[in-house]
Write a protein that holds these residues in place. Structure first.
Motif, short mmCIF file in Angstrom:
data_model
loop_
_atom_site.label_atom_id
_atom_site.label_comp_id
_atom_site.label_asym_id
_atom_site.label_seq_id
_atom_site.Cartn_x
_atom_site.Cartn_y
_atom_site.Cartn_z
N LYS A 38 0.91 -1.27 0.37
CA LYS A 38 -0.21 0.15 -0.12
C LYS A 38 0.57 1.33 0.06
CE LYS A 38 -4.32 -0.52 2.99
NZ LYS A 38 -4.69 -0.10 3.84
N LEU A 39 0.29 2.38 -0.68
CA LEU A 39 1.54 3.68 -0.63
C LEU A 39 0.56 3.99 -1.38
CD1 LEU A 39 4.45 3.40 -3.48
CD2 LEU A 39 1.57 2.16 -3.31
N SER A 40 1.23 5.73 -1.28
CA SER A 40 0.63 7.10 -2.00
C SER A 40 0.47 6.75 -2.82
CB SER A 40 0.68 7.85 -0.81
OG SER A 40 1.14 9.85 -1.64
N MET A 41 -0.12 7.70 -3.70
CA MET A 41 -0.89 7.96 -5.63
C MET A 41 0.63 8.33 -5.96
SD MET A 41 -2.96 8.97 -8.15
CE MET A 41 -3.97 7.71 -8.08
N ARG A 42 1.32 9.65 -4.91
CA ARG A 42 3.04 10.32 -5.16
C ARG A 42 3.68 9.50 -5.83
NH1 ARG A 42 5.38 15.82 -4.06
NH2 ARG A 42 3.90 16.51 -2.96
N LYS A 43 4.13 8.48 -5.06
CA LYS A 43 5.45 7.16 -4.48
C LYS A 43 5.45 6.89 -5.79
CE LYS A 43 6.79 8.45 -0.24
NZ LYS A 43 5.62 8.73 0.46
N VAL A 97 1.13 14.71 -13.14
CA VAL A 97 1.13 13.43 -12.98
C VAL A 97 0.27 12.86 -13.79
CG1 VAL A 97 -0.39 12.48 -10.97
CG2 VAL A 97 1.38 11.21 -12.27
N ALA A 98 -0.28 12.30 -14.88
CA ALA A 98 -1.24 11.99 -16.01
C ALA A 98 -1.22 10.10 -15.64
CB ALA A 98 -0.28 11.73 -17.16
N ILE A 99 -2.44 10.41 -15.28
CA ILE A 99 -2.68 8.67 -15.30
C ILE A 99 -3.98 8.21 -15.79
CG2 ILE A 99 -2.30 8.74 -12.45
CD1 ILE A 99 -5.44 9.07 -12.48
N ARG A 100 -4.11 6.77 -16.29
CA ARG A 100 -4.69 6.38 -16.93
C ARG A 100 -5.90 5.46 -15.89
NH1 ARG A 100 -5.21 6.99 -22.38
NH2 ARG A 100 -5.30 4.46 -23.48
N VAL A 101 -7.42 5.35 -15.96
CA VAL A 101 -7.90 4.92 -15.58
C VAL A 101 -9.11 4.99 -16.47
CG1 VAL A 101 -8.64 7.50 -14.40
CG2 VAL A 101 -9.71 5.64 -13.83
N ASN A 137 1.09 16.57 -8.25
CA ASN A 137 0.89 15.71 -6.67
C ASN A 137 0.78 15.49 -5.48
OD1 ASN A 137 3.35 14.28 -7.90
ND2 ASN A 137 4.52 15.40 -7.81
N ASN A 138 0.12 16.70 -4.96
CA ASN A 138 0.05 17.40 -3.89
C ASN A 138 -1.36 16.94 -3.55
OD1 ASN A 138 -1.23 19.37 -4.86
ND2 ASN A 138 -0.09 21.37 -3.95
N GLU A 139 -2.16 17.13 -4.86
CA GLU A 139 -3.17 16.29 -4.66
C GLU A 139 -3.44 14.70 -4.64
OE1 GLU A 139 -5.20 20.07 -7.43
OE2 GLU A 139 -4.40 17.88 -8.13
N ALA A 140 -2.62 13.89 -5.70
CA ALA A 140 -2.38 12.01 -5.49
C ALA A 140 -1.79 12.29 -4.11
CB ALA A 140 -0.95 11.84 -6.35
N THR A 198 -3.19 0.31 -3.85
CA THR A 198 -2.59 -1.25 -3.75
C THR A 198 -1.28 -1.22 -4.65
OG1 THR A 198 -4.24 -1.50 -2.49
CG2 THR A 198 -2.93 -3.38 -2.49
N VAL A 199 -0.43 -1.52 -4.75
CA VAL A 199 0.52 -2.13 -6.21
C VAL A 199 0.57 -3.29 -6.09
CG1 VAL A 199 0.88 -0.02 -6.84
CG2 VAL A 199 2.42 -1.16 -5.19
N GLU A 200 1.03 -4.62 -6.81
CA GLU A 200 1.73 -5.84 -6.85
C GLU A 200 2.91 -5.36 -6.68
OE1 GLU A 200 -0.10 -8.60 -8.81
OE2 GLU A 200 -1.86 -8.13 -8.69
N ASP A 201 4.05 -5.34 -5.66
CA ASP A 201 5.66 -4.99 -5.90
C ASP A 201 6.17 -4.06 -6.66
OD1 ASP A 201 5.63 -6.31 -3.67
OD2 ASP A 201 5.10 -7.86 -4.11
#
Lengths: 720, 78
Positions: free
Chosen positions: B3-8, B53-57, B66-69, B75-78
């Protein structure tokens, strides 16, 4: 058959809404503004197969939670004017998110017909949608369309017509939001139905909005029935508390989750067939790899911006010149055929110059809007905002602020009028206002003759360097002033940048033309009258009260004397007397009186009364500073393009030196925008308050900076 | 599973939204655009200055700062 029924066209931005609107209405459309706000309101009519519909093209929106001004306007329209139906345009490649809005329309209880748009583009992406099944599952008509070619538009209108005829009152869609919320909703619904039986909103919808913490609905309830509001608040309080302890979230989030859950449940029943991996890279993404690349991206962006700039200001030169010669010819006609006098002067200097001032900008605005519409409709403008946001954000602006800045003269030679109008591409209100107010600091084409005159006369050796410094001062000033505004008068959090990067699309030529034409026409129509009025006012200020009888006679005597002698250079001598008379008259005028009385204050910036009058004249247009200086130094008419004689006069004058010249340059960069720009600022900001603000704010900044540079400069040079 | 923040998140990394912790205006906006728990996302790219940052959703591209991310947990798979 329904005739003249109102239908609202609504959907997400970039879903092809406007293209469909154009295809349906053709030339039968007109644009206005929603009352009290700057959002455009487009209306048109559809005539076909015995039915006539009045179509309203609502601004693009993602949700009925009314986050932006556009969304608020759209929601108000739907709730208050209750159209007979909503035609909901959906981008077929982007069904899931687009349906989020559809679900909210259905919750509002208005009949909805879906136009499943751009099915061809979706097919190319390997997306197949089962429209009949979607229609069946959602219980509303779903018509596949291709707005660009007009395919499906007849079926769409027919389905909408049938829907209106058969559905008397479609019951609002009821989604379950989980036990906690459902229970609270039921409770609130009863309270509302009891207390506000006449409300123009469905009571469950009101309850829902209340739980979603919608400011506008909260206010509405407070106004209608404060008692009810208090009870509803306590229910919400209870639910929020419960949800925050059990689920660690808020009611809004739970509601959004369930709406998406409802959509996912429908889509999962085999509505969409993906022939490829849905997240695979498409052409658009490949283009983005280059256009937003860390190294190539900024370079390409500079090239594109330069091209837009060139296009706007180079190609509009010819039509501007045509208009100039047309007005020149008109002026000449009046000059030749009317007896000398006040009326003639009014018509030439007030009316013709004023109207010329308005129409002279029209080609520039047309070219600029065409160029910007091209960048916007193709999707590139969103990329520019994406790339530049980080830089502009530090000054409280938005990535999209760069366009208005550049057009206004960020590259010296632009024009603030189209620049101010270009701020329409900014959707965030606070950033837009800050951009609107600071864009006129850029060095527009009209300021250049002033700079050319002063630089040529006082800094001839360092022309290029000084011009570069002038451009840098303008940029630094604009950005810092924006920062100042955003931390004082336009305070507030920066608007979230959560924004869609639409796929690149080839804009339709017809769409571009309609876009360009309507904006140019709006400018001419709305700005015209006010600008004419101010132009006449300025003319009056520089003409009245006129020379006293005695003075007038003395000049007439001089002329008679010279004519009687009939020297070889008679013409020349008469011109000298004319120029002298013009100078004296200018000094006597209201503007002259203002100029003289201001001397006590402006001397701190090194300006004498002549400069002051010229600066008053510069409110008409900045190049007038040069021609007015010419009159004030009794050189007669000075052509802003050819300032040698004026430059020489100034250079010789004991009242002038490089420090004064620099102080005047600084003042010219920053002081009140020309009145055409002020009118545009007032119109774009939606209130005259901001027009007046820009005059006062800019002039104060300009004066402080001019005093500062004059005082420091004098101390440095003369060692005082 | 991490689990991590989207910024990372790194470019091209995929993950599933776990929670959106933003309230108010920003929270509304984020949810309206389809960023709700359970949604699949992929980091598509970053602006030249690494922000936004641009994301695909859900098959389209969205940008955010970034400060919004920071408010979005993934949750990511490693």
């Amino acid at each position: 058959m329904s005739t003249g029924t109102t239908i609202a066209l609504a959907g997400n931005p970039n879903s092809g809404k406007t293209t469909l609107f154009n295809a349906l209405t053709g030339a039968r459309q007109h644009v206005g503004n929603y009352p009290g706000v700057t959002v455009e309101r487009k209306e048109g009519s559809f005539i076909g197969e015995g039915q006539t519909f009045r179509l309203i093209d609502l601004p693009g929106m993602y949700s009925l939670t009314a986050y932006s001004l556009e969304e608020l306007v759209a929601r108000d329209f739907l709730v208050q004017e209750k159209p007979a139906a909503i035609v909901n345009i959906i981008d077929a490649s982007n069904l899931e998110r687009n349906l989020y809005l559809t679900v909210q329309f259905m919750e509002l209880g208005l009949p909805v017909c879906i136009a499943l748009n751009m099915v061809d583009a979706a097919q190319n992406r390997g997306i197949e949608i089962d429209a009949p099944k979607l229609s069946e599952l959602m219980g509303i008509p779903v018509i596949p369309t291709i707005a660009r070619s007009g395919q499906g538009k007849a079926e769409l209108m027919q389905a909408t017509g049938e829907m209106i005829d058969t559905v008397e009152l479609s019951p609002p869609l009821i989604i379950s939001y989980g036990e906690d919320i459902d229970q609270a909703l039921a409770e609130m619904e009863c309270e509302i139905a009891d207390a506000l039986p006449e409300a123009s909103y469905p009571s469950r919808w009101l309850a829902l909005k209340f739980l979603e913490n919608d400011d506008q609905i909260l206010e509405y309830c407070q106004r209608e029935n404060a008692d009810l509001c208090a009870r509803l608040k306590s229910i919400r309080e209870r639910v929020s508390q419960h949800i925050s302890t059990t689920l660690a979230t808020c009611p809004e989030a739970v509601i959004a989750d369930h709406r998406y859950g409802y959509i996912k449940a429908i889509i999962k029943q085999g509505i969409i067939t993906h022939h490829h991996d849905r997240n695979r890279l498409f052409l658009s993404d490949h283009i983005d790899r280059v256009l937003t690349n860390r190294f190539a991206g900024p370079l390409i962006m500079i090239a594109v911006i330069m091209a837009l700039y060139q296009f706007t200001f180079t190609y509009s030169e010819t039509p501007v010149a045509w208009l100039e010669s047309l007005f020149g010819w008109l002026g000449g006609m009046v000059d030749a055929n009317m007896p000398d006098g006040l009326l003639k002067s009014l018509i030439i200097s007030g009316v013709i110059d004023g109207a010329g001032g308005v129409l002279g900008f029209a080609p520039i605005i047309m070219f600029m809007f065409f160029g910007i519409a091209l960048l916007e409709d193709s999707g590139y403008l969103a990329r520019v905002a994406f790339m530049l946001d980080r830089v502009f954000r530090s000054f409280g602006l938005h990535g999209a602020s760069v366009m208005p800045f550049i057009v206004s003269g960020g590259i010296a030679g632009g024009c603030a009028v189209p620049g101010v109008m270009a701020t329409r591409t900014l959707k965030s209100p606070r950033e837009r206002l800050a951009t609107l107010l600071t864009a006129p600091f850029m060095n527009c084409g009209a300021k250049l003759p002033v700079f050319a005159l002063l630089v040529g006369a006082f800094f001839a050796k360092y022309q290029a360097q000084v011009m570069l410094i002038i451009t840098m001062i303008a940029w630094a000033g604009a950005l810092l002033a924006a920062k100042l505004l955003r931390s004082t008068v336009i305070k507030g959090e920066s608007t979230p940048f959560v924004m869609e990067l639409p796929p690149y699309r080839m804009p339709t030529f017809r769409g571009l033309l309609i876009h360009t034409w309507e904006r140019t026409w709006q400018y001419v129509k709305k700005a015209g009258t006010i600008i004419l009025g101010i132009s006449i006012l300025l003319w009056a200020m520089m003409t009245f009260p006129g020379l006293p009888e005695a003075q007038q006679q003395s000049f007439d005597l001089q002329r008679a004397g010279v004519t009687a002698l009939a020297p070889a250079d008679l013409e020349e001598q008469l011109n000298v007397i004319d120029a002298k008379q013009a100078e004296t008259a200018l000094r006597y005028s209201i503007a002259g009186k203002i100029g003289t009385s201001m001397e006590n204050v402006t001397k701190f910036a090194g300006f004498n009364w002549r400069t002051n009058i010229a600066l008053v004249g510069g409110f008409a247009a900045k190049e007038v500073v040069v021609s007015t200086l010419g009159t004030a130094y009794s050189l007669g008419e000075v052509d802003p393009e050819d300032t040698n004689s004026l430059g020489a006069t100034l250079a010789k004058s004991p009242e002038w030196n490089p420090v004064v010249a620099f102080s005047l340059i600084v003042f010219t960069i920053f002081y009140a925008p020309c009145f055409v720009t002020v009118v545009c600022i007032a119109r774009e900001a939606g209130s005259w308050k901001w027009g007046v603000f820009s005059i006062v704010f800019n002039t104060s900044i300009a004066f402080s900076l001019a005093v500062l540079s004059y005082q420091i400069g004098s101390a440095g040079i003369f060692g005082i | 599973m991490l689990k991590l923040s989207m910024r990372k998140m790194k470019v091209n990394q995929r993950g599933i939204i776990d929670a959106v912790r933003a309230g108010g205006e920003l929270g509304k906006r984020i949810r309206d655009m389809g960023l709700v728990p359970g949604t699949d996302i992929k980091i598509q790219g970053r602006a030249p200055l690494y922000d936004p940052v641009a994301i695909r959703v859900m098959g389209f591209t969205l940008t955010l700062r970034n400060n919004e991310a920071d408010y979005i947990d993934v949750t990511v798979e490693d």
